[in-house]
Design an enzyme around this catalytic site. Structure first.
Site, PDB file in Angstrom:
ATOM      1  N   ASN A   1       0.874  -1.168   0.000  1.00 54.89           N
ATOM      2  CA  ASN A   1       0.000   0.000   0.000  1.00 54.89           C
ATOM      3  C   ASN A   1       0.915   1.223   0.000  1.00 54.89           C
ATOM      4  OD1 ASN A   1      -1.887   1.965   0.606  1.00 54.89           O
ATOM      5  ND2 ASN A   1      -2.988   0.663   2.079  1.00 54.89           N
TER       6      ASN A   1
ATOM      7  N   ARG B   1      -2.418  -1.617  -3.797  1.00 58.85           N
ATOM      8  CA  ARG B   1      -3.510  -0.650  -3.761  1.00 58.85           C
ATOM      9  C   ARG B   1      -3.157   0.490  -4.713  1.00 58.85           C
ATOM     10  NH1 ARG B   1      -5.078   3.566   0.936  1.00 58.85           N
ATOM     11  NH2 ARG B   1      -6.838   4.472  -0.159  1.00 58.85           N
TER      12      ARG B   1
ATOM     13  N   HIS C   1     -11.467   5.711  -2.083  1.00 59.78           N
ATOM     14  CA  HIS C   1     -11.654   4.893  -0.868  1.00 59.78           C
ATOM     15  C   HIS C   1     -12.634   3.736  -1.116  1.00 59.78           C
ATOM     16  CE1 HIS C   1     -10.652   8.786   1.536  1.00 59.78           C
ATOM     17  NE2 HIS C   1      -9.562   8.024   1.466  1.00 59.78           N
TER      18      HIS C   1
ATOM     19  N   ARG D   1      -6.385  18.667   3.097  1.00 62.15           N
ATOM     20  CA  ARG D   1      -7.108  19.047   1.880  1.00 62.15           C
ATOM     21  C   ARG D   1      -8.414  19.734   2.260  1.00 62.15           C
ATOM     22  NH1 ARG D   1      -7.073  13.133  -0.636  1.00 62.15           N
ATOM     23  NH2 ARG D   1      -5.858  12.581   1.190  1.00 62.15           N
TER      24      ARG D   1
ATOM     25  N   GLU E   1      -8.425  -2.508   4.570  1.00 71.21           N
ATOM     26  CA  GLU E   1      -8.127  -2.423   3.144  1.00 71.21           C
ATOM     27  C   GLU E   1      -7.111  -3.470   2.697  1.00 71.21           C
ATOM     28  OE1 GLU E   1      -7.483   1.606   3.947  1.00 71.21           O
ATOM     29  OE2 GLU E   1      -8.841   2.303   2.392  1.00 71.21           O
TER      30      GLU E   1
END
Ligand code: ADP
Length: 404
Positions: free
Chosen positions: A7, A97, A185, A246, A389
């Site tokens: 990842n 990922r 996501h 962000r 994940e």
């Protein structure tokens, strides 16, 4: 069946090894986990195996050299103290990922030169992530030359968005050029919706769920019949909720104003939008919600404002997602903030009582995922679900190699 997951992010590279063979004692727990982090000119490798043995090394290596550092971390799979009794041929696949699959990659894929070209072609849209993902794939191809590399995309789950949720109301040519809402996501949103249905003993097909992925990056998804019907991130991971660094959605007029008045260059704008906004930009303290909550506790006004904007946008986002679903059966909180902050869950749900969301405050404050935290009379069932994940990527890679 041992599957390694890579990842790769902009400031860290995480890796985990899973044993998904039927005889594995606990397939959901990694046998071995590694993390390589960059912080300015310093990098840290931390590795732990399932026996609790640890390796940690801090060094001053430049980020350009990170390929060799990834190798140093992977070498710990075979070396003491964390090494396991295996070698490279025991790894059945490496799952990666990849944040942005672009218009074409809407399913997990075995990596080929064409897949790599398609990933590279959208790197400009998700610069924080896709370049790191490609670096990870290329390093892994050299380190595990005979092992299949599988790419799993965060955008893929949202490829089912209805056109009304997918297409920006700019000129139609944008849509023809691939400028549409991809969403992100997706690996965790898909997992949370499925896991919620299982925990509630409901059929996924009959459930309208809003999933809240609240980590450093934050997004919501509206899921019906197991499919993504709406989401808050769009063309890039900048749209939607307020995040650590962000801003989430902004009036595009601000951006054209800043560029036109030459207050900022395009490169500076990228930097501001990706690294200097959100919780950090407003509070001036930190992008980490734990620091914001601590500062709110000491009466810091800018931290309070950052918290209030975060909650305001989260609440209105959840209500908008419920509107897209024309109803709501389940609400899921996941990822770093969603799993660990009862304050955020409470503040967010308080003003959503009109949707039928009511928390049990004791269950909420003691929540250890995966768990339901709604009150017995709540019409909407609220759950806290741990993001998994890496495990999802490992399972996807296994299913791709040997479909059941
Ligand atoms: P990523 O998006 O990088 O995978 P995570 O899902 O690990 O991030 O979430 C990281 C964020 O979770 C941290 O920046 C921090 O703001 C938040 N977080 C972790 N623990 C807590 C906590 N106890 N309370 C509030 N926020 C937390």
């Amino acid at each position: 069946m041992k599957i390694l997951v890579l990842n790769s992010g902009s400031s860290s590279q995480k890796t985990a090894l899973f044993d998904l063979s039927p005889q594995a004692a606990d397939p959901a727990s990694p046998l071995w986990e590694g993390k390589l982090e960059w912080d300015g000119s310093k990098e840290t490798i931390t590795v732990t195996n399932s026996d609790g043995k640890k390796f940690r090394e801090e060094s001053r290596v430049l980020p350009e050299k990170r390929g060799s550092s990834l190798g140093k971390m992977l070498d710990q799979l075979w070396q003491p103290p964390t090494g396991l009794d295996l070698d490279r041929k025991d790894i059945a696949a490496v799952g990666h990922r990849i944040v942005h699959g672009g218009p074409r990659l809407t399913e997990p894929a075995i990596v080929t030169p064409e897949v790599k070209r398609a990933i590279a072609s959208v790197s400009a849209i998700a610069p924080l992530h896709n370049i790191a993902g490609l670096d990870g794939i290329e390093y892994s191809e050299g380190y595990f030359p005979k092992v299949p590399q599988i790419a799993v995309f965060d955008t893929a789950f949202h490829s089912t968005l209805p056109l009304a949720a997918k297409v920006y109301p700019g000129p139609y040519e944008w849509y023809e050029q691939g400028i549409w809402r991809y969403g992100f996501h997706g690996i965790n949103h898909a997992y949370c919706a499925t896991r919620a249905a299982r925990l509630l003993g409901r059929d996924l097909a009959s459930l309208k769920t809003v999933t809240c992925h609240l980590g450093n990056g934050c997004s919501l998804a509206a899921v019906a019949d197991g499919r993504s019907m709406d989401t808050t991130m769009g063309f890039s991971p900048l749209e939607g909720l307020m995040m650590g660094t962000r801003p989430g959605s902004l009036d595009p007029g601000i951006l054209t104003h800043l560029l036109r008045s030459r207050q900022i260059t395009q490169a500076e704008l990228d930097e501001v939008l990706n690294h200097q906004s959100g919780l950090l930009g407003i509070s001036g303290i930190s992008s980490d919600m734990r620091d914001i909550l601590a500062a709110v506790g000491t009466g810091n006004e800018r931290a309070r404002l950052a918290f209030d904007i975060f909650i305001h946008r989260l609440q209105s986002g959840i209500a908008a997602m419920a509107g897209s679903l024309a109803g709501l059966d389940a609400l899921v909180f996941s990822a770093g903030i969603g799993e660990n902050s009862p304050e955020i869950r409470t503040s967010c749900c308080e003003r959503l009582a009109f949707l039928g969301i009511e928390l049990d405050q004791t269950k909420n404050s003691l929540a250890i995922p995966d768990v339901e935290v709604s009150s017995p009379g709540s019409r909407v069932r609220t759950l806290v679900i741990r993001a998994q994940e890496d495990l999802c990527i490992a399972q996807t890679a296994m299913n791709l190699l040997s479909p059941c």
